[in-house]
Design an enzyme around this catalytic site. Structure first.
Site, PDB file in Angstrom:
ATOM      1  CG  ASN A   1      -1.731   1.203   1.403  1.00 52.44           C
ATOM      2  OD1 ASN A   1      -1.823   2.031   0.498  1.00 52.44           O
ATOM      3  ND2 ASN A   1      -2.362   1.343   2.562  1.00 52.44           N
ATOM      4  CD1 TRP A   2       3.306   0.997  -2.915  1.00 49.74           C
ATOM      5  CD2 TRP A   2       3.314   2.159  -4.833  1.00 49.74           C
ATOM      6  NE1 TRP A   2       3.921   0.215  -3.872  1.00 49.74           N
ATOM      7  CE2 TRP A   2       3.939   0.910  -5.063  1.00 49.74           C
ATOM      8  CE3 TRP A   2       3.198   3.055  -5.906  1.00 49.74           C
ATOM      9  CZ2 TRP A   2       4.456   0.542  -6.310  1.00 49.74           C
ATOM     10  CZ3 TRP A   2       3.710   2.689  -7.147  1.00 49.74           C
ATOM     11  CH2 TRP A   2       4.339   1.451  -7.335  1.00 49.74           C
ATOM     12  CE  LYS A   3       0.119   3.117   4.844  1.00 48.84           C
ATOM     13  NZ  LYS A   3       0.275   3.234   6.271  1.00 48.84           N
TER      14      LYS A   3
ATOM     15  CG  HIS B   1      -5.476   1.485   5.582  1.00 51.03           C
ATOM     16  ND1 HIS B   1      -5.017   2.433   6.462  1.00 51.03           N
ATOM     17  CD2 HIS B   1      -4.440   0.643   5.349  1.00 51.03           C
ATOM     18  CE1 HIS B   1      -3.744   2.171   6.742  1.00 51.03           C
ATOM     19  NE2 HIS B   1      -3.375   1.090   6.077  1.00 51.03           N
TER      20      HIS B   1
ATOM     21  CD  GLU C   1      -2.640   5.136   7.095  1.00 46.22           C
ATOM     22  OE1 GLU C   1      -2.666   5.217   5.859  1.00 46.22           O
ATOM     23  OE2 GLU C   1      -1.687   4.611   7.718  1.00 46.22           O
TER      24      GLU C   1
ATOM     25  CD  GLU D   1      -3.264  -3.081   7.639  1.00 48.32           C
ATOM     26  OE1 GLU D   1      -2.135  -3.233   7.159  1.00 48.32           O
ATOM     27  OE2 GLU D   1      -3.985  -2.100   7.400  1.00 48.32           O
TER      28      GLU D   1
ATOM     29  N   GLY E   1       2.802   1.743  10.868  1.00 53.58           N
ATOM     30  CA  GLY E   1       3.701   2.880  10.682  1.00 53.58           C
ATOM     31  C   GLY E   1       4.413   3.314  11.953  1.00 53.58           C
TER      32      GLY E   1
ATOM     33  CB  SER F   1       5.831  -2.175  11.797  1.00 53.61           C
ATOM     34  OG  SER F   1       5.346  -0.878  12.073  1.00 53.61           O
TER      35      SER F   1
HETATM   36  C1  PEP Z   1      -0.501  -0.255   6.452  1.00 55.74           C
HETATM   37  O1  PEP Z   1      -0.655   0.940   6.312  1.00 55.74           O
HETATM   38  O2  PEP Z   1      -1.381  -1.026   6.062  1.00 55.74           O
HETATM   39  C2  PEP Z   1       0.708  -0.730   7.097  1.00 55.74           C
HETATM   40  C3  PEP Z   1       0.720  -1.950   7.533  1.00 55.74           C
HETATM   41  O3  PEP Z   1       1.739   0.171   7.204  1.00 55.74           O
HETATM   42  P1  PEP Z   1       3.201  -0.163   7.768  1.00 55.74           P
HETATM   43  O4  PEP Z   1       3.661  -1.415   7.103  1.00 55.74           O
HETATM   44  O5  PEP Z   1       4.020   1.037   7.406  1.00 55.74           O
HETATM   45  O6  PEP Z   1       3.045  -0.335   9.241  1.00 55.74           O
END
Ligand code: PEP
Length: 252
Positions: A9-11, A97, A99, A169, A175, A215
């Site tokens: 996921n490049w966000k 997600h 976010e 998640e 993050g 992460s």
């Molecule tokens: C995500 O945003 O889905 C995620 C898992 O981010 P990160 O790997 O940076 O924790």
């Protein structure tokens, strides 16, 4: 055998030139890898999807969207509809997600509509959910996760589940550099699978890929992915660098 998935996921990262470069690098680094029962997806920002689709066509890399609107079309300035995604050849959309939930107010009701619209348009859904730190600290994490699943997905027909991938998640691990331990991930994934088995059937539950996100990086992927109920990862930070991302694909 359940499909393993690594999804990046490049966000809101990577402009068009950077997206092209990253997609090129991923395709090239994956060239010599035999991917058996493993899918690799990238989810670039909307405006760069067309370019990334061109690069990944005829490669094993699939392109997904990070989000979409619940309405099929109409006066929703700035939004993107499911049909716009399928017209680009996309087959998968990430929904729910944390976010999107936190910054854009997406709740169970909105997500129920989004999932329904996506499935109506024959899009596969990667459905994200997970508890915040306070839930875990107070021991409510199973309860919270159960409600997130039940409220959005448990009205789906058994057939519709063939187009659903889950991404657990824990928000406290996204993050932050904090990762759920392999034991914590396995415990929650097994709980999720048991819930699905209880509501539907064991056979259906056994076929659902459940990804872990939070992460994940080359140094911890192997021990996370080694768990019997962890079928891969949804990756944020480590998906922005081709070498790291491809190292995750090699971690199964
Ligand atoms: C995500 O945003 O889905 C995620 C898992 O981010 P990160 O790997 O940076 O924790």
């Amino acid at each position: 055998m359940r499909t393993k998935i690594v999804a990046g996921n490049w966000k809101m990262n990577k402009n068009v030139q950077e997206s092209i470069k990253l997609a090129d690098e991923i395709v090239s680094e994956l060239k010599d890898l035999t991917l058996e029962h493993t899918r690799v997806l990238v989810a670039p920002p909307f405006v760069n999807i067309s370019e990334v689709v061109k690069i990944t066509e005829a490669t094993p890399v699939e392109v997904a969207a990070q989000n979409m609107h619940q309405a099929s079309s109409g006066a929703y300035t700035g939004e993107i509809a499911a049909e716009m995604l399928t017209s680009l050849g996309l087959q998968t959309v990430i929904l729910g997600h944390s976010e999107r939930r936190e910054y854009f107010g997406e709740n169970d009701a909105v997500l129920t509509e989004k999932v329904s619209t996506a499935l109506d348009h024959k899009l596969e859904v990667i459905f994200c959910f997970g508890e915040v730190l306070a839930d875990r600290k107070s021991g409510k994490h199973f309860e919270v996760v159960a409600a997130q699943l039940r409220n959005v997905l448990f009205e789906l027909s058994p057939d519709q589940w063939s187009s659903v991938v889950l991404a657990y998640e824990p928000v406290w691990a996204i993050g932050t550099g904090e990762t759920a331990s392999p034991e914590q991930a396995q415990e929650m994934h097994a709980f999720i699978r048991r819930m699905i088995a209880d509501h539907y059937t064991q056979e259906l539950a056994d076929g659902v890929s459940i990804l872990y996100g939070g992460s994940v990086k080359p140094s911890n992927a192997q021990e996370l992915f080694a768990n019997p109920d962890v079928d891969g990862g949804l990756i944020g930070g480590a998906s922005l660098q081709a070498t790291d991302f491809v190292a995750l694909v090699r971690s199964f």
